[in-house]
Write an enzyme that holds these catalytic residues in place. Structure first.
Site, PDB file in Angstrom:
ATOM      1  N   LYS A   1       8.637 -30.953 111.104  1.00  0.00           N
ATOM      2  CA  LYS A   1       8.966 -30.724 109.694  1.00  0.00           C
ATOM      3  C   LYS A   1       7.809 -29.901 109.168  1.00  0.00           C
ATOM      4  O   LYS A   1       6.662 -30.380 109.093  1.00  0.00           O
ATOM      5  CB  LYS A   1       9.135 -32.084 109.011  1.00  0.00           C
ATOM      6  CG  LYS A   1       8.787 -32.200 107.556  1.00  0.00           C
ATOM      7  CD  LYS A   1       9.638 -31.413 106.661  1.00  0.00           C
ATOM      8  CE  LYS A   1       9.450 -31.847 105.207  1.00  0.00           C
ATOM      9  NZ  LYS A   1       9.497 -30.748 104.284  1.00  0.00           N
TER      10      LYS A   1
ATOM     11  N   TYR B   1       5.386 -34.332 110.812  1.00  0.00           N
ATOM     12  CA  TYR B   1       5.506 -33.781 109.459  1.00  0.00           C
ATOM     13  C   TYR B   1       4.211 -33.058 109.122  1.00  0.00           C
ATOM     14  O   TYR B   1       3.195 -33.685 108.828  1.00  0.00           O
ATOM     15  CB  TYR B   1       5.781 -34.951 108.500  1.00  0.00           C
ATOM     16  CG  TYR B   1       5.988 -34.607 107.044  1.00  0.00           C
ATOM     17  CD1 TYR B   1       5.956 -33.305 106.550  1.00  0.00           C
ATOM     18  CD2 TYR B   1       6.221 -35.621 106.120  1.00  0.00           C
ATOM     19  CE1 TYR B   1       6.151 -33.026 105.203  1.00  0.00           C
ATOM     20  CE2 TYR B   1       6.413 -35.357 104.764  1.00  0.00           C
ATOM     21  CZ  TYR B   1       6.363 -34.051 104.323  1.00  0.00           C
ATOM     22  OH  TYR B   1       6.548 -33.779 102.983  1.00  0.00           O
TER      23      TYR B   1
ATOM     24  N   SER C   1      12.847 -30.821  98.935  1.00  0.00           N
ATOM     25  CA  SER C   1      13.124 -31.579  97.719  1.00  0.00           C
ATOM     26  C   SER C   1      14.213 -30.959  96.854  1.00  0.00           C
ATOM     27  O   SER C   1      14.997 -31.668  96.240  1.00  0.00           O
ATOM     28  CB  SER C   1      11.841 -31.701  96.899  1.00  0.00           C
ATOM     29  OG  SER C   1      11.476 -30.427  96.388  1.00  0.00           O
TER      30      SER C   1
ATOM     31  N   THR D   1       8.364 -36.394  98.334  1.00  0.00           N
ATOM     32  CA  THR D   1       9.207 -36.506  97.139  1.00  0.00           C
ATOM     33  C   THR D   1       9.552 -37.959  96.849  1.00  0.00           C
ATOM     34  O   THR D   1       9.714 -38.348  95.698  1.00  0.00           O
ATOM     35  CB  THR D   1      10.489 -35.668  97.362  1.00  0.00           C
ATOM     36  OG1 THR D   1      10.091 -34.354  97.737  1.00  0.00           O
ATOM     37  CG2 THR D   1      11.358 -35.611  96.132  1.00  0.00           C
TER      38      THR D   1
ATOM     39  N   ASP E   1      11.204 -24.281 100.141  1.00  0.00           N
ATOM     40  CA  ASP E   1      12.524 -23.809  99.715  1.00  0.00           C
ATOM     41  C   ASP E   1      12.532 -22.354  99.258  1.00  0.00           C
ATOM     42  O   ASP E   1      13.476 -21.623  99.492  1.00  0.00           O
ATOM     43  CB  ASP E   1      13.052 -24.684  98.575  1.00  0.00           C
ATOM     44  CG  ASP E   1      12.797 -26.153  98.828  1.00  0.00           C
ATOM     45  OD1 ASP E   1      11.834 -26.472  99.535  1.00  0.00           O
ATOM     46  OD2 ASP E   1      13.556 -26.968  98.322  1.00  0.00           O
TER      47      ASP E   1
HETATM   48  C1  SI3 Z   1       4.710 -30.000  98.614  1.00  0.00           C
HETATM   49  C2  SI3 Z   1       6.151 -30.368  98.417  1.00  0.00           C
HETATM   50  O1  SI3 Z   1       6.445 -31.265  97.681  1.00  0.00           O
HETATM   51  N1  SI3 Z   1       7.033 -29.665  99.094  1.00  0.00           N
HETATM   52  C3  SI3 Z   1       8.442 -29.931  98.998  1.00  0.00           C
HETATM   53  C4  SI3 Z   1       9.213 -28.659  98.693  1.00  0.00           C
HETATM   54  O2  SI3 Z   1      10.561 -28.975  98.550  1.00  0.00           O
HETATM   55  C5  SI3 Z   1       8.723 -28.020  97.402  1.00  0.00           C
HETATM   56  O3  SI3 Z   1       8.907 -28.922  96.333  1.00  0.00           O
HETATM   57  C6  SI3 Z   1       9.529 -26.763  97.098  1.00  0.00           C
HETATM   58  O4  SI3 Z   1       9.473 -25.871  98.182  1.00  0.00           O
HETATM   59  C7  SI3 Z   1       9.001 -26.067  95.833  1.00  0.00           C
HETATM   60  O5  SI3 Z   1       7.724 -25.525  96.067  1.00  0.00           O
HETATM   61  C8  SI3 Z   1       8.957 -30.533 100.301  1.00  0.00           C
HETATM   62  O6  SI3 Z   1       8.553 -29.776 101.415  1.00  0.00           O
HETATM   63  C9  SI3 Z   1       8.443 -31.960 100.419  1.00  0.00           C
HETATM   64  C10 SI3 Z   1       9.247 -32.784 101.303  1.00  0.00           C
HETATM   65  O7  SI3 Z   1      10.015 -32.332 102.088  1.00  0.00           O
HETATM   66  C11 SI3 Z   1       9.131 -34.236 101.181  1.00  0.00           C
HETATM   67  O8  SI3 Z   1       9.406 -34.748 100.141  1.00  0.00           O
HETATM   68  O9  SI3 Z   1       8.756 -34.885 102.136  1.00  0.00           O
END
Ligand code: SI3
EC number: 4.1.3.3
Length: 327
Positions: free
Chosen positions: A173, A143, A225, A52, A201
């Site tokens: 992670k 990660y 995120s 993110t 999420d």
């Molecule tokens: C592929 C991706 O960007 N996954 C997100 C999720 O928060 C994701 O946006 C959310 O589950 C919606 O699909 C996070 O796991 C990414 C994350 O933790 C990071 O920014 O490092």
């Protein structure tokens, strides 16, 4: 094993890197961002320069400065600041790991190198070990995000025996939808005090069931995120789960899913996360860096309408028309 000053607990927001309209990092809003997370979303841990945060799209010197700014602005406000230091070059990754230690970060995380890839678990661990050794006093997290790295070595395999190779290994992670793999990581490491940071999420409740029962009890935290702007809602789900009110927990999860499902159909990624966060927090996150493209006006308008209908935006004047707000 390195032990963190404090145990990582609760939600961890994968921070956005704010940028100006000209594509430079907008350091000036990071202090405000910290306050927003703590006061408005109840989030006291952050993960900097991850997916993110467009960490891999920043230069090494930008990554260092971003990490410094979050550590400085988070001092006495945040519980933990974990820095993602993964890079294609081992040397750069080591430099960032060392830097994270020097500035007083609370942990480092590393993704698998994704261009010239490790072809098996041992090679991956060798890479991770070399990075971890550059910051021998910092807790180390692997990660796992196979959809983006293309490194599909199961996390369960990576964790097997990892602590013997990487004494600072602290946890995983997990950003993947393979709940069998996730659950096996938890199940096979019951005797170890690893942290399992789940990162999808929309599936968090399922992961809670897999890993956060009293018997296992080691899945301490959740890293993603949407906690930037749905942290409060997610905390309500965690509280319901903790008091064993599973029906409420499920309602909260459904509610979060309604939003994510809606935006995923429109096309959802880091650019859209920046637009949504700008909308919800009022803090300008700016555009993403190329090759990402700014979210379209149409996306932002639709996302805003959905946020309002779910009561995720606190504009009282629109509450009357609210048909699907979640309890
Ligand atoms: C592929 C991706 O960007 N996954 C997100 C999720 O928060 C994701 O946006 C959310 O589950 C919606 O699909 C996070 O796991 C990414 C994350 O933790 C990071 O920014 O490092």
């Amino acid at each position: 094993m390195a032990s963190p000053k404090k145990k990582l607990q609760g939600l961890v927001a994968a921070t956005i890197t704010p940028m100006t309209e000209h594509g430079e990092i907008n350091f000036s809003v990071i202090g405000q961002y910290v306050d927003y997370l703590v006061k408005e979303q109840g989030v006291k841990n952050i993960f900097v320069n991850g997916t993110t945060g467009e960490g891999l799209s920043l230069s090494i010197s930008e990554r260092r400065r971003v990490a410094e700014e979050w550590v400085t602005k988070g001092r006495n406000k945040l519980d933990q600041v974990v820095i993602h230091v993964g890079a294609l070059s081992l040397k750069e990754s080591q430099e960032l790991a060392q830097h994270a230690a020097e500035i007083g970060a609370d942990g480092i995380a590393v993704i698998a190198p994704f261009f010239l890839k490790p072809w098996n678990k041992d090679v991956l661990i060798n890479f991770l070990k070399e990075v971890a050794a550059a910051a021998p006093a910092l807790p180390f997290y692997y990660y796992h995000i196979p959809a983006l790295t293309g490194v599909k070595i199961r996390a369960e395999e990576v964790l097997d025996g990892i602590q013997e190779k990487i004494p600072t290994f602290q946890g995983l992670k997990f950003s993947d939808t393979d709940l069998l793999d996730f659950a096996q990581c938890v199940d096979q490491n019951r005797q170890r005090q690893f942290a399992f940071l789940f990162g999808v999420d929309e599936q968090l409740l399922s992961a809670l069931v897999m890993g956060a029962t009293g018997a296992v009890g080691r899945m301490c935290c959740f890293l993603s995120s949407t906690y930037n702007y749905l942290g409060k809602k997610t905390n309500q789900m965690l509280e319901a789960f903790e008091r064993k009110d599973f029906s409420s927990a499920l309602n909260h999860q459904f509610c979060i899913q309604r939003f994510i499902n809606f935006v995923v159909k429109l096309g959802f990624g880091v650019s859209q996360t920046k637009a949504i966060m700008t909308l919800v927090s009022g803090i300008p996150m700016g555009p993403p860096r190329l090759p990402l493209q700014k979210a379209s006006r149409e996306f932002t308008d639709n996302a805003e309408a959905k946020l309002r209908s779910l009561d995720f935006l606190s504009f009282n004047d629109l509450k009357d028309g609210n048909l699907e707000a979640c309890s």
